[in-house]
Design an enzyme around this catalytic site. Sequence first.
Site, mmCIF file in Angstrom:
data_model
loop_
_atom_site.group_PDB
_atom_site.id
_atom_site.type_symbol
_atom_site.label_atom_id
_atom_site.label_comp_id
_atom_site.label_asym_id
_atom_site.label_seq_id
_atom_site.Cartn_x
_atom_site.Cartn_y
_atom_site.Cartn_z
ATOM 1 N N GLY A 1 0.802 -1.219 0.000
ATOM 2 C CA GLY A 1 0.000 0.000 0.000
ATOM 3 C C GLY A 1 0.829 1.260 0.000
ATOM 4 O O GLY A 1 2.002 1.253 -0.368
ATOM 5 N N GLU B 1 -5.707 -7.533 -6.963
ATOM 6 C CA GLU B 1 -5.473 -7.190 -5.557
ATOM 7 C C GLU B 1 -4.181 -6.383 -5.421
ATOM 8 O O GLU B 1 -3.112 -6.808 -5.877
ATOM 9 C CB GLU B 1 -5.383 -8.478 -4.720
ATOM 10 N N LEU B 2 -4.265 -5.238 -4.786
ATOM 11 C CA LEU B 2 -3.142 -4.299 -4.704
ATOM 12 C C LEU B 2 -1.903 -4.930 -4.058
ATOM 13 O O LEU B 2 -1.977 -5.469 -2.959
ATOM 14 C CB LEU B 2 -3.559 -3.066 -3.878
ATOM 15 N N ASP B 3 -0.766 -4.846 -4.756
ATOM 16 C CA ASP B 3 0.544 -5.301 -4.241
ATOM 17 C C ASP B 3 0.555 -6.776 -3.856
ATOM 18 O O ASP B 3 1.371 -7.201 -3.044
ATOM 19 C CB ASP B 3 0.999 -4.450 -3.031
ATOM 20 N N ALA B 4 -0.331 -7.546 -4.459
ATOM 21 C CA ALA B 4 -0.430 -8.961 -4.106
ATOM 22 C C ALA B 4 -0.168 -9.885 -5.291
ATOM 23 O O ALA B 4 -0.351 -11.096 -5.204
ATOM 24 C CB ALA B 4 -1.801 -9.258 -3.502
#
Lengths: 283, 283, 283, 283
Positions: D200, D225-228
Site C-alpha cells: 500500500g 489485488e493491490l501489491d499482491a
Amino acid sequence: MTAIILIHCVDQPGIVARVTEFIHSNKGNVLSLEQHVDRSAGRFFMRLKWDLDRFMIAKEKIGEYFQTLIAAPYGMIFDLYFPGQKPRMAIFVSKMSHCLYDILSRWESGEWQVEIPLIISNHADMQPIAERFGIPFHLFLVSKENKAEQEARQLELLHRENIDFIVLARYMQVLTTDFLKYYPHRVINIHHSFLPAFAGAKPYHAAYERGVKIIGATCHYVTAELDAGPIIEQDVTRVSHKDSLDTFVRKGKDLEKIVLSRGIFLHIQRKLLVHDNRTVVFG
Amino acid sequence: MTAIILIHCVDQPGIVARVTEFIHSNKGNVLSLEQHVDRSAGRFFMRLKWDLDRFMIAKEKIGEYFQTLIAAPYGMIFDLYFPGQKPRMAIFVSKMSHCLYDILSRWESGEWQVEIPLIISNHADMQPIAERFGIPFHLFLVSKENKAEQEARQLELLHRENIDFIVLARYMQVLTTDFLKYYPHRVINIHHSFLPAFAGAKPYHAAYERGVKIIGATCHYVTAELDAGPIIEQDVTRVSHKDSLDTFVRKGKDLEKIVLSRGIFLHIQRKLLVHDNRTVVFG
Amino acid sequence: MTAIILIHCVDQPGIVARVTEFIHSNKGNVLSLEQHVDRSAGRFFMRLKWDLDRFMIAKEKIGEYFQTLIAAPYGMIFDLYFPGQKPRMAIFVSKMSHCLYDILSRWESGEWQVEIPLIISNHADMQPIAERFGIPFHLFLVSKENKAEQEARQLELLHRENIDFIVLARYMQVLTTDFLKYYPHRVINIHHSFLPAFAGAKPYHAAYERGVKIIGATCHYVTAELDAGPIIEQDVTRVSHKDSLDTFVRKGKDLEKIVLSRGIFLHIQRKLLVHDNRTVVFG
Amino acid sequence: MTAIILIHCVDQPGIVARVTEFIHSNKGNVLSLEQHVDRSAGRFFMRLKWDLDRFMIAKEKIGEYFQTLIAAPYGMIFDLYFPGQKPRMAIFVSKMSHCLYDILSRWESGEWQVEIPLIISNHADMQPIAERFGIPFHLFLVSKENKAEQEARQLELLHRENIDFIVLARYMQVLTTDFLKYYPHRVINIHHSFLPAFAGAKPYHAAYERGVKIIGATCHYVTAELDAGPIIEQDVTRVSHKDSLDTFVRKGKDLEKIVLSRGIFLHIQRKLLVHDNRTVVFG
C-alpha cells in the site's frame, strides 16, 4: 530408491533426448533434471535424478548399461550415485571449534545424510568436542620431518574406514600433492578470504591492511596449487574502519562456518561437477 | 548555514571535550559528531558538523582560529567545509554510458549538491549524452605520444573551471603521477572487480576464468600505484556457472554504477577521510 | 577497568561538550564515543566508553555523581555498565538445536563475555546438549492451565540466579505480559521471518505461499505485542521457485542462528538503546 | 533464428523425453533447457530454447504442430516466442525519473532487445526526458471522475501501438481490474518495500516507523489485488538508526531501479512463468 547421475561431455545434439529416453523407456521416472551448456568451452553438463522403483535395469547393472549404450557413443564422463548410501566424511581440524561445531550439530540433527567415522587433528584441543559427539578422534602430530610418514598413516586410516571425502574445517596444514592424488576433488577446504584475493597465510591481516570494505570466505576443492582449486561457494560480509583485526576475525568466523557447511551439503547431495578447475553447481 | 570539520591526529586524551567546548562556548550547535580511534595505529579521527547561525566566529575566520587554538596544540590535520558551497566535479568518461547516466540523472534530480561544469573524454561517443544534459563536453584524444601534453591541457581546463574533484566514470586511461599530484585523494575511480582481486585490465575475464561465485566492484581514490588507492566503497553480486563473460559484464555494470555513485555521494558530503592508504567513512 | 554509559534525552546544545568535559576533567580517558540525534523526534542518544584507571570518582559513586551533575540538569535517562562484570544470560529453548549450539559454542570458545547459569525448556529434547556443556537444564512443562504458575516458578529461578537477560533460542511459547514486565527490553527473541512480514505462527509456510524471492530472520526485544518489539538485527537470504518448504526451513535456520547471535552480542556489549519501540545500535 | 517455448502441466512421466525427442527428431538443436517440478503442487514447468536453422517445421506452423502432437495429449499450457521479434513495451511514469532513466539508458545502449514505442504519464514532469530519448510522450490527466474514460483511451493507444507489456516505473495510479484484464501478467510494477511487508501507500514511512534494519523493493506482476501479484524479483539494503526518512527514500530509489530493471529483463528474455500467483524464474 533413487539414483543420481552426473554427466559431462563435448556438446552435441540430442543428448538430453537420448538420456531421458533411456530413463523413460526403462520405466524410470525423472525426479529432477538440470543441464548446462558452456558455450565458450563447447561442453555439456547434466545432473539427473530418477526413481528406481519400477526401473527395469538392476541397480548394480545401471552403470554398465549406461556406459555401453550412452556414455561410450557420446564420449561421456559420468558418475552414478545412490542417495540411499550415505557418503563417509572425515573431518580434519586444528584448534578452532566454530566450523567443527557447525558441522557436527548439523550431522547430529539429521540435517545431512552423511556419516562421520572420524576426526583427524594435529592438535589435541578439539578432542573433547569429538568425544561429546561420540566420534573417534585421531591425533597426528605433524612436523616437517614426519609429514610424509604421518600422511601415509592418515591415508591408511582413511582407506580402512572407507572415507569418501575429506573436510578441512580450518585445518592449519597444507596437504601434499601425494596425499591429494588419493582424493581428487574430494578434499573440501574453507579459506578465510574472498579468493583469489588474499590467498595464502593471514588473509585477515592482509585484508585489514588493504582497507577493504567487505571480507569473504571461500569453500573450494583442494588441488596441488595452494588456494587455487575449483571454487564451490563464496560469501561476504561488510566491514568498516570501525573494525579491528579482531572483529575481522570474529565476523569472518561466521562466514567461514556457513560457507563451508553450504559447500559440504552441495557435495553430499552430489550437486557438484568439476571441469577445467571450475565447478558446475546444480541448483 | 553549517560547517563541517574533518580532523585527524595522534590519539590523546581530551580531544573531543576540547573541540566540542570550542563549538559550544562560541555558540555553535553540534548537528552531528562522529569520532573514531584506530587503536593499532594510535590515531584519532573526527567529523563534526555544526550550525553557524549564532556562531561568534566569522565564517572566514574559523579556519584560522581553529588552527591557532586547537589544531596547533594537538598537532591536528584538519579540513573545513561549508556545505552551502557546492563542490565542482569533473567527469572523465570513455565509451560506456551506464555510470555517466547514473551520475547525471542524480545530479539533474537534485539528489546531489554538486556542480558538474564539464565532461572530459578520449572518445566522442558520450558527447550526445553530455549535450542532452547541457554539460560542456571536451574531447582530448590521448595517445602514447601526446599524453603529457594532453594531460597538461586537461589540467589547465580543470583549474580554469575551479574543479574540486574528478570522477573517472569507466575512463579507460591511466592518469600519470604528474597529473595526480594536483588532485591528491580527489580523483575517484570505479574498478570493475572486488579489489584487490583482479586488479588491472580485463577483470571480468579473469574472474570468469577463475570460476568465482561472486563478482564485485570497488570505488577508490586514485593513487600512483594502479588500483591500489584507498578503498571508498565495495559491493558484490552472485554469479554462477550459468553466467557467461557477457552476463558477468552486464551484472557488473549494475554494480559499477551504484558503487561509484555511493562513493561520489560520500565524497560530496565530506564523509571521507584518508590516512595511511585507508579510508575512514563517517556514517 | 572501563565503564560504559548509555544516555538519551531531549536534544539540546552542549551535551557532548558537558559529558566529555566531565570525563576529561576527572582524568578519565574516552575510549569510544558515539552520539546520534534523531531530528524528527528531537532526541539525543549517546554511548561513551572510558578508561577508569586514573578516574577520580570511585566506581560505585560514578552513577550518583553523573546523576547529580549531568543527568538531572539535562533530563537524561542513563545506564551505567562495567564491562568487567559479565552479564548473566538465561536461554529458553524448545526442540531445535541450531541456535542453542551456536550460542553455546561461542560462549565456550570465549567469544562472548557472558555467563550462562541455566537453560530453561518446555521439552526434554535439549537436555543432553545442555549437559555436554555443563549447564544446568530446567524442565518446565507448560500448558494452558499451569502457565501462570510455571512462569512464576521460572521467575523465581531467574531471580535466584541473578539473571540479567533472557534469550529465546527458538522457544515455542509466548511469554505473558506479567512475565515480561520483570525483564523490560531484556528478553531477546529470534523470529523466523523478515518482520513485519509474516509475524505470528508458521512464517515459512506463509512466505512459501506468497512466493517471495528472499526470506529473512529478525532478532528483537520481546514486548507485550507479539513480534512487534524493537528490532535489533535482521538479515535475509535468497530463495527461488526451486525451494520447497523444507529448504526454506533449512536455509532459514542458518539465518536464525547468525542473526540471533549477532543480536545477543550487541546486547552483551551494551551497544543497544531502546526508545519509542526502535533501537539505536551503536557501531 | 531461435525459438523459446514455456510449458506447464500436471507432472507426469516422460515429458522431457517426449519434448526433447520432438525437437531432436525434427532437426532442432536444444540451446538451453530448464525444467522444474513443484512436488507439493504436482506441477511440471519447462523452458526450452532451440535453434531453428535446420528445423523441419516452418516457424509459423510450430505452434500448431506442438499443440497437436504434444500439448494436447499431455494437457499442457504453452507459450511460444521467437527472440528475433522484439517485444513492445510501454512505460507508465509519474514524477520520478530514477527508474525511467535506468530503463531508457539500458534500452539506448542496446542492453535489452525491446522496443519502447511510447511513454504514458499522469504528469508532464517526465516529458523532457522522453523527448531526449526520442520517445513519444502521452499525457493522460487522470482524476476520479475521468478514470474509466482515460483508461479506455490509454488502452486504445496501447492496442494501436501493438504493446505487448507495460512497465509501471513508479506510476502513482492504481490500474483498474477492467484495464488489467487486457494485460494479464503483462503489467510489471515496482513496489518500494519488501512485500508482503508494507504493502500500500507510503511504505518508507511505515518502515521507518517500525524501525526495520533492512529495506527492500519488490518487482511483481500487477493483479486485481493491490501489491499482491506474483513476485518476480526482490532485493534489500541495510539501514540503521542513523537513517532518516529521507535517506530511506534515497537508498530505496537505488533498489527500485535495479530491481525493476532486473524484472523487466527477465520478462523480455521470456524467463518468467506464472502459476498459482507465484513465478517460476528460469535461470
